[in-house]
Design a protein around this motif. Structure first.
Motif, PDB file in Angstrom:
ATOM      1  N   GLU A 176       0.841  -1.192   0.000  1.00  0.00           N
ATOM      2  CA  GLU A 176       0.000   0.000   0.000  1.00  0.00           C
ATOM      3  C   GLU A 176       0.879   1.245   0.000  1.00  0.00           C
ATOM      4  N   VAL A 177       0.445   2.252  -0.740  1.00  0.00           N
ATOM      5  CA  VAL A 177       1.239   3.463  -0.956  1.00  0.00           C
ATOM      6  C   VAL A 177       0.508   4.682  -0.407  1.00  0.00           C
ATOM      7  N   GLN A 178       1.213   5.454   0.398  1.00  0.00           N
ATOM      8  CA  GLN A 178       0.753   6.778   0.807  1.00  0.00           C
ATOM      9  C   GLN A 178       1.692   7.816   0.210  1.00  0.00           C
ATOM     10  N   PHE A 179       1.133   8.960  -0.180  1.00  0.00           N
ATOM     11  CA  PHE A 179       1.919   9.987  -0.870  1.00  0.00           C
ATOM     12  C   PHE A 179       1.679  11.348  -0.237  1.00  0.00           C
ATOM     13  N   PHE A 180       2.782  12.099  -0.071  1.00  0.00           N
ATOM     14  CA  PHE A 180       2.715  13.463   0.483  1.00  0.00           C
ATOM     15  C   PHE A 180       3.717  14.332  -0.262  1.00  0.00           C
ATOM     16  N   GLN A 181       3.539  15.633  -0.176  1.00  0.00           N
ATOM     17  CA  GLN A 181       4.520  16.590  -0.687  1.00  0.00           C
ATOM     18  C   GLN A 181       4.722  17.670   0.355  1.00  0.00           C
ATOM     19  N   GLU A 182       5.991  17.993   0.634  1.00  0.00           N
ATOM     20  CA  GLU A 182       6.331  18.969   1.664  1.00  0.00           C
ATOM     21  C   GLU A 182       7.516  19.824   1.220  1.00  0.00           C
ATOM     22  N   THR A 183       7.645  20.985   1.864  1.00  0.00           N
ATOM     23  CA  THR A 183       8.802  21.853   1.642  1.00  0.00           C
ATOM     24  C   THR A 183       9.623  22.027   2.909  1.00  0.00           C
ATOM     25  N   SER A 184       9.041  21.729   4.057  1.00  0.00           N
ATOM     26  CA  SER A 184       9.681  21.985   5.341  1.00  0.00           C
ATOM     27  C   SER A 184      10.383  20.745   5.878  1.00  0.00           C
ATOM     28  N   ASP A 185      11.603  20.920   6.400  1.00  0.00           N
ATOM     29  CA  ASP A 185      12.318  19.815   7.036  1.00  0.00           C
ATOM     30  C   ASP A 185      11.515  19.250   8.206  1.00  0.00           C
ATOM     31  N   THR A 186      10.873  20.149   8.962  1.00  0.00           N
ATOM     32  CA  THR A 186      10.086  19.711  10.120  1.00  0.00           C
ATOM     33  C   THR A 186       8.949  18.800   9.699  1.00  0.00           C
ATOM     34  N   ARG A 187       8.269  19.150   8.615  1.00  0.00           N
ATOM     35  CA  ARG A 187       7.169  18.329   8.131  1.00  0.00           C
ATOM     36  C   ARG A 187       7.684  17.009   7.561  1.00  0.00           C
ATOM     37  N   LEU A 188       8.856  17.019   6.934  1.00  0.00           N
ATOM     38  CA  LEU A 188       9.450  15.766   6.449  1.00  0.00           C
ATOM     39  C   LEU A 188       9.647  14.796   7.597  1.00  0.00           C
ATOM     40  N   VAL A 189      10.210  15.298   8.686  1.00  0.00           N
ATOM     41  CA  VAL A 189      10.454  14.459   9.858  1.00  0.00           C
ATOM     42  C   VAL A 189       9.138  13.935  10.412  1.00  0.00           C
ATOM     43  N   ALA A 190       8.110  14.779  10.451  1.00  0.00           N
ATOM     44  CA  ALA A 190       6.817  14.361  10.988  1.00  0.00           C
ATOM     45  C   ALA A 190       6.227  13.212  10.169  1.00  0.00           C
ATOM     46  N   HIS A 191       6.382  13.277   8.858  1.00  0.00           N
ATOM     47  CA  HIS A 191       5.844  12.230   7.994  1.00  0.00           C
ATOM     48  C   HIS A 191       6.656  10.931   8.085  1.00  0.00           C
ATOM     49  N   LEU A 192       7.964  11.050   8.312  1.00  0.00           N
ATOM     50  CA  LEU A 192       8.850   9.902   8.140  1.00  0.00           C
ATOM     51  C   LEU A 192       9.444   9.379   9.439  1.00  0.00           C
ATOM     52  N   ASN A 193       9.017   9.900  10.557  1.00  0.00           N
ATOM     53  CA  ASN A 193       9.614   9.531  11.835  1.00  0.00           C
ATOM     54  C   ASN A 193       9.402   8.066  12.185  1.00  0.00           C
ATOM     55  N   ASP A 194       8.323   7.469  11.673  1.00  0.00           N
ATOM     56  CA  ASP A 194       8.033   6.067  11.975  1.00  0.00           C
ATOM     57  C   ASP A 194       7.663   5.332  10.700  1.00  0.00           C
ATOM     58  N   SER A 195       8.528   5.459   9.688  1.00  0.00           N
ATOM     59  CA  SER A 195       8.183   4.954   8.358  1.00  0.00           C
ATOM     60  C   SER A 195       9.077   3.829   7.884  1.00  0.00           C
ATOM     61  N   GLY A 196      10.014   3.374   8.733  1.00  0.00           N
ATOM     62  CA  GLY A 196      11.003   2.420   8.264  1.00  0.00           C
ATOM     63  C   GLY A 196      12.128   3.155   7.549  1.00  0.00           C
ATOM     64  N   PRO A 197      13.050   2.433   6.906  1.00  0.00           N
ATOM     65  CA  PRO A 197      14.160   3.091   6.207  1.00  0.00           C
ATOM     66  C   PRO A 197      13.670   3.976   5.066  1.00  0.00           C
ATOM     67  N   VAL A 198      14.345   5.109   4.878  1.00  0.00           N
ATOM     68  CA  VAL A 198      13.950   6.088   3.869  1.00  0.00           C
ATOM     69  C   VAL A 198      15.029   6.176   2.796  1.00  0.00           C
ATOM     70  N   ALA A 199      14.679   5.858   1.563  1.00  0.00           N
ATOM     71  CA  ALA A 199      15.620   5.947   0.449  1.00  0.00           C
ATOM     72  C   ALA A 199      15.723   7.381  -0.047  1.00  0.00           C
ATOM     73  N   TYR A 200      16.939   7.775  -0.421  1.00  0.00           N
ATOM     74  CA  TYR A 200      17.137   9.105  -1.004  1.00  0.00           C
ATOM     75  C   TYR A 200      18.248   9.019  -2.037  1.00  0.00           C
ATOM     76  N   ASP A 201      18.160   9.864  -3.041  1.00  0.00           N
ATOM     77  CA  ASP A 201      19.194   9.953  -4.069  1.00  0.00           C
ATOM     78  C   ASP A 201      20.160  11.067  -3.654  1.00  0.00           C
ATOM     79  N   PRO A 202      21.452  10.768  -3.429  1.00  0.00           N
ATOM     80  CA  PRO A 202      22.391  11.807  -2.990  1.00  0.00           C
ATOM     81  C   PRO A 202      22.560  12.932  -4.003  1.00  0.00           C
ATOM     82  N   TRP A 203      22.227  12.698  -5.267  1.00  0.00           N
ATOM     83  CA  TRP A 203      22.317  13.748  -6.271  1.00  0.00           C
ATOM     84  C   TRP A 203      21.181  14.756  -6.142  1.00  0.00           C
TER      85      TRP A 203
END
Length: 311
Positions: A176-203
């Protein structure tokens, strides 16, 4: 190789040449060769190493086809939006066994076509990645039950808006997929604080990843190269078509997913590679985050001793 390394004319073709045609190399455009530079740098053991830098590339290797042979570079770093490559081999014959993550560059060599190792069959314009009717059929009310496993991914767009995908595996074996869009670091943390590992592209998202890690969120580097992206891109589509992946119908994610063009290639070895592209002006960062999250799930499924969220 020594003749080339001491030849002052070496930098000229590297600064002015274009890549092979897009349908053979997979590079977005010849503009990636602009503002490139070549220099020597002291490497391990004090030996001088030939380095080449250009706009960020998605491949692990670059092979320059030159008048007398082939000069092979390997990507060693990404600094301030520029890929840095180090020369690792000079050969008269085309190098082989490089895998799929390689770009071939015409640097004034005698070849009118890429070496045999790089030949492929591909639709020049690609085709739509996700069948719209299958994506529409994947719309569902998401489960309220605790997931068996969780993963997530982030991918920034050109306007700084960060797409967030949270992927959960249910007790029935579906995703199952949930989707969000944010601009704030604080909101990113709120969404991902209990989400399991988070993938990111270093580029794209090193700064966002650092902000998440500072708050205790586990982040996992996931470079968007052909080698890393091909399998999860195909798997995501297969999951949707098989009824194994469901989403809540977010309109932005739907647009991003349906914007993706699949540059699928069939190589001489009969292997297939897939690469997400888009038409100019369109956004696909939400789809990239979805593919990266599925990539984490696939990688974890190959590891022994999978532990559920309830253990």
């Amino acid at each position: 190789m020594s003749k080339l390394l001491t030849d002052n004319t070496l930098t000229q073709p590297l600064r002015s040449t274009a890549f092979f045609a897009d349908e053979r190399s997979g590079f977005p455009s010849a503009a990636h060769m602009l503002d490139s530079r070549v220099w020597f740098e002291e490497g391990k053991g004090g030996a001088l190493e030939l380095r080449f830098a250009c706009r960020v590339q998605v491949v692990e290797y670059l092979c320059f086809c030159m008048g007398e042979g082939y000069l092979l570079f390997k990507q060693i770093d990404v600094v301030k939006g520029r890929s840095v490559f180090s020369a690792i081999k000079w050969s008269v014959e085309p190098p082989v066994d490089l895998g799929e993550s390689v770009g071939w560059v015409d640097a004034g060599g005698p070849l009118s076509t890429p070496p045999e190792a790089a030949k492929e069959i591909e639709s020049p314009d690609g085709e739509a990645w996700m069948p719209p009717e299958e994506w529409a059929s994947a719309l569902a009310t998401l489960s309220s039950q605790p997931p068996v496993k969780k993963w997530a991914a982030i991918s920034s767009g050109p306007d700084g808006l960060v797409s967030i995908v949270k992927l959960a595996k249910t007790s029935h074996g579906s995703y199952e997929v949930q989707f969000f869009q944010e601009t704030s670091d604080t909101r990113l943390v709120a969404h991902l604080n209990d989400s399991g590992p988070v993938a990111y592209d270093p580029w794209r998202d090193t700064r966002n990843a650092m902000a998440l890690a500072k708050e205790g969120v586990k982040v996992v580097e996931f470079r968007n190269t052909i080698a890393n992206t091909s399998e999860p891109m195909l798997a995501t589509r297969d999951f949707v078509c098989a009824g194994l992946l469901h989403h809540s119908g977010d309109p932005a994610l739907t647009v991003h997913v349906l914007n993706v063009i699949d540059r699928c290639r069939v190589h001489l070895s009969l292997t297939h590679t897939h690469w997400p592209t888009r038409r100019q002006g369109q956004r696909i960062d939400g789809a990239l985050a979805l593919i990266m999250a599925v990539g984490l799930a696939l990688e974890e499924s190959r590891q022994p001793g999978e532990v559920s969220e309830d253990d």
